[in-house]
Design an enzyme around this catalytic site. Structure first.
Site, PDB file in Angstrom:
ATOM      1  N   THR A   1       0.810  -1.216   0.000  1.00 47.37           N
ATOM      2  CA  THR A   1       0.000   0.000   0.000  1.00 47.37           C
ATOM      3  C   THR A   1       0.842   1.265   0.000  1.00 47.37           C
ATOM      4  O   THR A   1       0.388   2.307  -0.476  1.00 47.37           O
ATOM      5  CB  THR A   1      -0.943   0.011   1.222  1.00 47.37           C
ATOM      6  OG1 THR A   1      -0.167  -0.151   2.406  1.00 47.37           O
ATOM      7  CG2 THR A   1      -1.962  -1.098   1.130  1.00 47.37           C
ATOM      8  N   CYS A   2       2.059   1.211   0.520  1.00 50.44           N
ATOM      9  CA  CYS A   2       2.907   2.408   0.504  1.00 50.44           C
ATOM     10  C   CYS A   2       3.230   2.829  -0.922  1.00 50.44           C
ATOM     11  O   CYS A   2       3.470   4.002  -1.192  1.00 50.44           O
ATOM     12  CB  CYS A   2       4.198   2.162   1.269  1.00 50.44           C
ATOM     13  SG  CYS A   2       3.977   2.098   3.050  1.00 50.44           S
ATOM     14  N   ALA A   3       3.260   1.845  -1.830  1.00 48.85           N
ATOM     15  CA  ALA A   3       3.606   2.129  -3.220  1.00 48.85           C
ATOM     16  C   ALA A   3       2.391   2.038  -4.130  1.00 48.85           C
ATOM     17  O   ALA A   3       2.533   2.182  -5.343  1.00 48.85           O
ATOM     18  CB  ALA A   3       4.684   1.160  -3.699  1.00 48.85           C
TER      19      ALA A   3
END
Length: 1500
Positions: free
Chosen positions: A1466-1468
């Site tokens: 989810t960070c990317a």
């Protein structure tokens, strides 16, 4: 089921890959996809270096916790996460000791390496046995791959070069050749100075020979690597040795990564081409042109750079330019300009390709002819069209990229329109002859370019762009011989465009506009004579003749209205010429050029009768003037003749609208010149729109009358829907665009530097100072002289602060306790200055001026109070002043009074812009200035509210009139441009009527029912069709603010011109949501966040995409507990809510951290606040206990009695909610909480009425409106003194008497709330019906919720002042807080999703995924978004604004992909999707993942 992450640990062999670019592996994510915790980092030297590199960043991260870690069940969903690469290892506290160990190790190893190298050189020099040579080279490569520059010396490099070159020429053993060339590559890497020795020993010819007689592919690849290193420092040697053809001859045999290396070598050589004709380079052109067809972006960009450099070198040789074109360069370059091309170039390279075409067409007739035959006009039209809409696109390009692109396009357009040949210029003669022989090509080019260039001229383009467009139009009109041009120009309304240009101040653009007018009148007088009169061209020419003759011409320098490309020219005259060096450096526009040209046009094309004030008027203009006069006369009719007013106004207005809707359209000039706008504004406001209202003024008694007039006007405009108001709005927008001349001040040449400003506080600043000499005004006897010398002044301090600083030193009359007063003044001045400067890291300067009872206008001196309250965003910021610090000094510059409410920079700038043309000379602004001072007149300062609230407290018009008059327009607009002032007021009135449309029509129908004009309660039903909000947006002003915000100096110093703040405060609807968002971030948070996109603040730009960030906020980590999410939120706000830090969340017992968990935290908090058990919101019958409330109309506070025991707890929740909302805005996070439209109005500080209940509880509002109507009829009957008893029998509620309804005097749904102690035990009847309705309204939207709203606002103000949100409307504020409502636009989804590592947009699994997303319902789409990003809603701007970009890659797991589940980072925003065999199987697995894969972040 787990949402799994595969941790990729790349094993990199240093010796095999030193000096090479790592090749992509299908299925492997980018190299920066690392685990989120230190346990997953590989050990060894690379791990030490990683920790060393990231230790400092991690040291800045603070970790706080809201609860101790708690155990969680093993069956919960695991979610993969990655930490941003900025953080590195979480265990980096011991990074410094490791660094010291590594340094000691490296020093010791350098000594050992030197000894090894000496030994190896000796062995290789003397050894002839191939096997022993191979062993020695292997050892040498190993040593070179790990040693440092300290291990080598020049002597050693020379020896190594000789040995390695000799071995590289070995003819029989390929392994020896390979290792020798690899050793050369390593030597260049570790000791760059060795390149000179390699060239001396003829390394380059040897490598080129190996490439031209290719025998072994691995040897050739190593040769390319070595040549690329050598070409960086010795490009000329490589060129002379034939390296270009050597690296390109067999380029198709290599992989993409090696092809990039080969072309990089050519780029290095082309950057340093010698001045003589580069014949070796020309041999490579066919190969380079062929490479432009490849799909690899990096490869194509490098080739484009090479060809651009080659074209620069041969630009003076038409023969060589023709040779370039003969290889298909024109065709391939125009293909790259296609916006739908498979190869998307970066902006600088894209601009370079346009410049390449310009250079080719400038010197080559073949290129000129080819571009026309390829219909280049269509391509250029597509490119320049993006400029007009650039302000509404979330562009990821660098600042000013769009503007520079337009500059290049205009240069090419002008180059394609040759001027009349002079001095027997053979090239120009050939070009003109071609266009004469092919008139259809020129006609098509004009048809493509004319409409888009005129549109750019209308959109608020800079002086530079405007001059380019006008120059192109002038050339086109001169060249064209076809009558089709007349139709094109008329369709583009060129007459209106020229009229607007002629009102501008810069003589360069005025001269070109006059030249266009002259050509059109010479060629097509009959076609344009009438339109020139109708659109006001001739009136503008007449105005030029009556203005001051011979304006001073200033060159383009420093401060210019518009951005300037890198090649700064001295004057606009040379700005679009092919080569400035060959043109005259003097300005071609003389001081009398405008006057002479205007006189010639007047004398040549029309007689004196046209300029007669009456004979020159059109019939339409004369008719509108008469109607305006009638409307002005109507204002003088006594107010008591209300019926006469209504009927007469109805008749006049209908005649005006008939004129506006006629087939013969009313031109913008006729509309503005007629005075209709001012007459309508004057009538509707009863003359108040030009007045400064104060409480107690007699004019305030007419406000109810003003409300009635607007009510009637609303009914007239919206009687047939939104069509009529749309016509009027469009006319007003066109008029505003033609009349406004607000300056844009850009400062490309000013550089950041440290300076010392003596005034007002004697402090260092990081931007240039102004040098000012303060002189006592002539005749001033009460003050002493300050100093004859020039002093340094902070340009961003207010003149008020300067006056307070100078006062003690120039005052002749000491006052009592003067020291104490001066200290107080100095303190306030310091605070004022600190706030002004704090825009570089805190809040903005003049944007934060806040008036307690008025707007934030930066108005003129007679308009505004001189005491500004500076709100720094802290809870206890100065909201009142104990002392009267009114200005004691009045400042003048060149005799003109300076506005004390402005900064010194703004005041001098405003003064210059009044007297100069649009181009303000940098030397004049940043040079020396003499400002005179005198004692200011001590006028009484009114501290009364500008809007007399008490006078109409019981009037339902109050919210509308408060909106209209409380935020008055700056009187500076009335002084500088009276027509524009009237247009702004009428636009604001229409926008207010559109905003309060339901209120005004409901109130009008209630009055109609009360007066007997409506019989049935069913007639009170209202269906409104408001005008779309976008129609009120001025594209020209929006583009101007966009241009201003692109200026780095203005943004970093908050030095925007004052008119931006005036309009943004009083008329924010004129600007688009996108540009208001940037302005908001600048005003609220300072320049470090003005260019940030939501969600980007805490994201490492993993894919290298998205908007660049000026300055990132410091970050802090916070440990949250899922089971106690509100308690965690309260703790986080307590620790970090008031700090300017971006908070990132991790959860107890979970290792994931970063953007994804943080976004989910705000989502969980949003849902927790929707719990009905909290008692915060009005109840929703459809909601279930313990489940989040989602009322159809949104969340709105429920009424609470102050005596309730639960009330304090509710208030604490509202304080926390306000803080969370503000913190989410500051950090760029998206919330998922559905506030009602009415609650957003309360957040914005707007007043509510009974009609706002419609957006909270429609059924309750309907009942209240009907009861209001009955109460109104009873009041009318009572006032008419008719038979009240008989009339009461008709006052029934749908056939039932009020008394028979058995209504208790209690609040429906909340019986514990006391409506009114006076009627607590009474039943509702006709006599107390009005009080009953008022009490319900008061409880629902006023006193019953007032304390809760104040609690919310107090919590919000802890983070930053809530006043900054007032520039948004309710819909915009919802988008700002909660992102976009529409999740996926399937028509655009392919444009904003990236496919990588095994997938392309045409891959079957990708096509299946897009079809599944299209089939998902809204809740499934929300679940998918939360699964991938951590948040169920997209940020403002939709999928295009998601950063990092949503990326879909192929997931490689077990042998059978059918059993694998999709997984994400989810960070990317990174979705790894297995290649399922069918769409049905993919849908099944995807739904399972997004429904079951929620609740935790884990690695596996």
């Amino acid at each position: 089921m787990k949402r799994a992450i595969v941790i990729f640990i790349s094993s990199v062999e240093e010796m095999e890959n030193r000096g090479q670019k790592r090749m992509e592996v299908v299925g492997e994510p980018p190299a920066d996809k690392r685990a989120c915790n230190s346990q997953d980092f590989t050990s060894g030297a690379s791990s030490v270096q990683a920790q060393q590199a990231n230790g400092n960043t991690d040291a800045d991260m603070d970790t706080s916790s809201s609860a101790s870690p708690s155990s969680r069940s093993g069956g919960e969903q695991d979610r993969e996460e990655e930490e941003e690469e900025d953080y590195g290892s979480c265990d980096s506290d011991d990074a410094d000791p490791r660094r010291r160990v590594l340094q000691r190790y490296q020093r010791g190893r350098s000594t050992g390496d030197q000894l090894k190298l000496k030994s190896l050189v000796t062995r290789l020099s003397e050894e002839n046995d191939p096997s022993l040579q191979l062993t020695g080279l292997t050892e040498l490569c190993e040593v070179l791959s790990f040693c440092t520059e300290d291990s080598l010396s020049s002597v050693m490099a020379d020896l190594l070069s000789r040995v390695l070159v000799k071995l590289a020429k070995h003819e029989s053993n390929a392994d020896i050749m390979l290792l020798a060339i690899r050793g050369i590559t390593y030597l260049c890497d570790v000791y760059p100075r060795s390149v000179a020795f390699l060239v001396k020993h003829e390394t380059v010819p040897a490598l080129c020979q190996r490439l031209l007689t290719i025998e072994y592919l691995d040897v050739a690849e190593q040769c390319l690597q070595a040549l690329e290193k050598i070409s960086r420092d010795q490009p000329v040697a490589c060129l002379n040795a034939g390296a270009i053809m050597a690296v390109l001859s067999y380029i198709d045999f290599f992989s993409t990564s090696i092809q990039r290396v080969a072309v990089s070598t050519v780029v290095n050589i082309c950057r340093k081409l010698p001045s003589e004709p580069p014949s070796p380079v020309m041999d490579a052109v066919p190969v380079l042109c062929n490479l432009l067809q490849y799909e690899d972006r990096q490869l194509v960009e490098s080739v484009a750079i090479c060809l651009t450099k080659i074209a620069d070198q041969v630009s003076q040789s038409p023969t060589m330019l023709d040779q370039l074109c003969s290889h298909g360069l024109i065709h391939q370059s125009t293909h790259l300009l296609n916006l739908n091309s498979r190869t998307t170039l970066s902006q600088p390279v894209y601009n370079g390709v346009i410049g390449l075409l310009r250079k080719l067409s400038s010197g080559s007739t073949l290129a000129f002819r080819t571009l026309y035959e390829l219909n280049i006009g269509y391509r250029l039209k597509e490119i320049i069209s993006t400029y007009d809409i650039s302000h509404s696109v979330s562009s990821t390009q660098p600042l000013n990229a769009c503007s520079n692109q337009v500059h290049e396009v205009l240069k090419l357009v002008i180059e394609l329109l040759p001027a009349s040949p002079v001095d027997d210029n053979q090239l120009a003669l050939e070009k003109e002859s071609f266009l004469v022989d092919q008139p259809n090509l020129l006609q098509q080019f004009g048809a493509d370019m004319l409409p888009v260039m005129t549109q750019v001229l209308k959109s608020g383009a800079s002086v530079y762009v405007s001059y380019g467009c006008l120059s192109a139009i002038h050339k086109l009109t001169c060249l064209s011989k076809s009558d089709d041009l007349v139709e094109l120009l008329n369709n583009a309304n060129i007459s209106s465009v020229l009229a607007g240009i002629l009102s501008r101040k810069d003589p360069h653009v005025v001269v070109v506009a006059l030249q266009i007018a002259e050509v059109l009148l010479e060629k097509y007088r009959d076609a344009f004579l009438n339109s020139f009169i109708k659109e006001g061209v001739f009136f503008a020419i007449a105005a030029l003749l009556t203005s001051d003759r011979g304006q001073q011409i200033n060159p383009v320098s420093g401060f210019i209205q518009g951005s300037v490309p890198k090649e700064i020219v001295k004057c606009l005259c040379q700005s679009f010429e092919g080569s400035v060096s060959y043109s005259s450096q003097t300005c071609k526009v003389g001081n009398d050029s405008v006057y002479i040209l205007a006189t010639r046009i007047k004398e040549s094309f029309f007689g004196p009768e046209v300029f007669d004030s009456q004979k020159g008027l059109t019939d339409v203009l004369q008719n509108l003037k008469n109607l305006s006069a009638e409307l002005n006369d109507l204002v003088t009719v006594p107010v008591d003749t209300h019926v006469l007013h209504g009927e007469r106004f109805f008749s006049i207005w209908n005649q005006i609208m008939e004129r506006l809707n006629e087939r013969e359209s009313v031109s913008t000039f006729e509309f503005t010149e007629s005075g209709v706008v001012k007459a309508v504004a004057n009538y509707l406001s009863n003359g108040l729109y030009e007045r400064k209202l104060s409480k107690g003024d007699p004019e305030c008694d007419s406000l109810p009358l003003v409300g009635n007039r607007f009510e009637v006007f609303t009914r007239l405009l919206w009687s047939d829907g939104e069509a009529t108001p749309s016509v009027l709005i469009q006319k007003l927008q066109n008029s505003l665009s033609s009349l406004e001349n607000y300056p844009i001040v850009l400062s490309q040449l000013l550089k950041q530097r440290n300076c010392f400003a003596a005034i007002p506080n004697g402090r260092c600043i990081s931007y240039p100072v102004l040098r000012v000499r303060f002189a006592k005004a002539e005749g001033e006897t009460c003050l002493r002289d300050y100093s004859p010398n020039f002093v340094t002044v902070d340009p961003l301090c207010y003149l008020d602060a300067v006056g307070q600083c100078l006062w003690p030193q120039v005052n002749l009359k000491p006052l009592n306790s003067v020291e104490a007063k001066d200290q107080a003044i100095e303190c306030q001045s310091s605070q004022l200055q600190s706030t002004s400067i704090s825009c570089q890291g805190e809040s903005s300067s003049h944007m934060e001026i806040d008036s307690p009872n008025a707007s934030q206008l930066q108005g003129s001196q007679e308009e505004e109070d001189q005491d500004h309250l500076i709100d720094s965003g802290e809870e206890n910021s100065s909201s009142s002043k104990e002392e009267d610090v009114r200005p004691r000094l009045l400042f003048r510059l060149e005799g003109l009074e300076l506005d004390p409410s402005l900064t010194v920079y703004q005041a001098i700038l405003s003064h210059k812009l009044k007297s100069e043309n649009e181009t303000t000379n940098n030397s004049k602004l940043s040079g020396h200035h003499t400002i005179t001072y005198e004692r200011a007149p001590q006028l009484a300062v009114s501290r009364e509210n500008l809007f007399p609230l008490g006078s109409i407290d019981n009037d339902e018009h109050h919210p509308f009139l408060s909106y209209l008059f409380a935020h008055r327009l700056g009187l500076r607009h009335r002084v500088t441009s009276p027509p524009a002032y009237a247009i702004l007021f009428l636009l604001k009135s229409l926008e207010g009527m559109n905003r309060f449309l339901f209120h005004l029509i409901c109130h009008e129908r209630i009055n109609a029912f009360g007066e007997g004009r409506l019989e049935s309660l069913d007639d009170l039903s209202v269906q409104v069709r408001p005008v779309p909000y976008a129609e009120f947006v001025s594209s020209k002003l929006t583009e101007k603010l966009e241009q201003q915000l692109r200026d780095s100096f203005a943004v970093s110093t908050c030095g925007l011109p004052p008119w931006f703040n005036d309009l943004m405060d009083s008329c924010p609807f004129l600007f688009s949501f996108e540009v208001k968002s940037k302005y908001f971030r600048l005003a609220a948070f300072g320049p470090q966040q003005v260019h940030n996109q939501p969600q980007h603040l805490g994201s490492s730009n993993v894919h290298g995409e998205g908007r660049s960030v000026t300055v990132s906020l410091p970050r802090k980590k916070f440990l949250a507990c899922r089971e106690k999410i509100l308690e965690s939120a309260a703790k986080m706000m307590e620790l970090h809510g008031t700090q300017k830090v971006a908070v990132e969340v991790e959860y107890s017992e979970e290792v994931g951290t970063g953007l994804g968990p943080t976004l989910e935290f705000y989502t969980l908090v949003s849902r927790a606040f929707q719990n009905p058990d909290l008692g915060m919101w009005r109840s929703d019958p459809s909601s279930l206990a313990g489940k989040p409330m989602v009322p159809p109309s949104g969340l709105f506070p429920r009424p609470w009695s102050a005596t309730s025991a639960a009330f304090p707890g509710v208030l604490q929740k509202f304080v926390l909610l306000g803080t969370v909302v503000a913190k989410a805005l500051q950090d760029g996070r998206v919330l998922d909480i559905p506030f009602s439209k009415t609650f957003y109005k309360l957040i914005l500080g707007q007043e509510l009425s009974s009609f706002d209940i419609h957006f909270v509880d429609p059924e309750l509002c309907k009942t209240l409106v009907e009861l209001q109507a009955l109460a109104r009829r009873r009041k009318v009957i009572s006032e008419s003194q008719s038979d009240v008893r008989a009339a009461k029998s008709d006052l029934s509620f749908r056939g039932t008497k009020i008394e028979d309804l058995c209504l208790e005097f209690a609040l429906p749904g909340y019986t514990d709330y006391v409506l009114s102690p006076q009627f607590a035990n009474d039943m509702v009847n006709l006599d107390n019906l009005e009080e009953y309705v008022k009490a319900i309204v008061n409880a629902t939207v006023c006193n019953g919720i007032q304390t809760q709203v104040e609690a919310f606002r107090s919590g919000f103000n802890k983070v930053f002042p809530i006043e900054h949100l007032k520039i948004f409307n309710e819909e915009e504020l919802e988008t700002l807080l909660c992102g976009e409502r529409d999740l996926f636009n399937m028509n655009e989804v392919l444009d904003h999703i990236k496919f990588d590592h095994g997938y392309t947009s045409s891959s079957p699994p990708v096509q299946n995924l897009l079809e599944i997303l299209h089939e998902f319902d809204k809740e499934q789409q929300r679940a998918f978004l939360q699964f991938v990003t951590g948040c169920p809603r997209l940020p403002p701007g939709g999928l295009a604004s998601l950063s990092p970009k949503l990326t879909i890659v192929r997931k490689h797991g077990s042998d059978s992909s059918e059993t694998d589940l999709p997984s994400v980072m989810t960070c990317a925003n990174y979705l790894k999707l297995p290649p399922y065999s069918s769409k049905e199987k993919m849908k099944e697995k995807l739904i399972y993942a997004i429904t079951e894969g929620q609740g935790s972040f884990h690695l596996s």
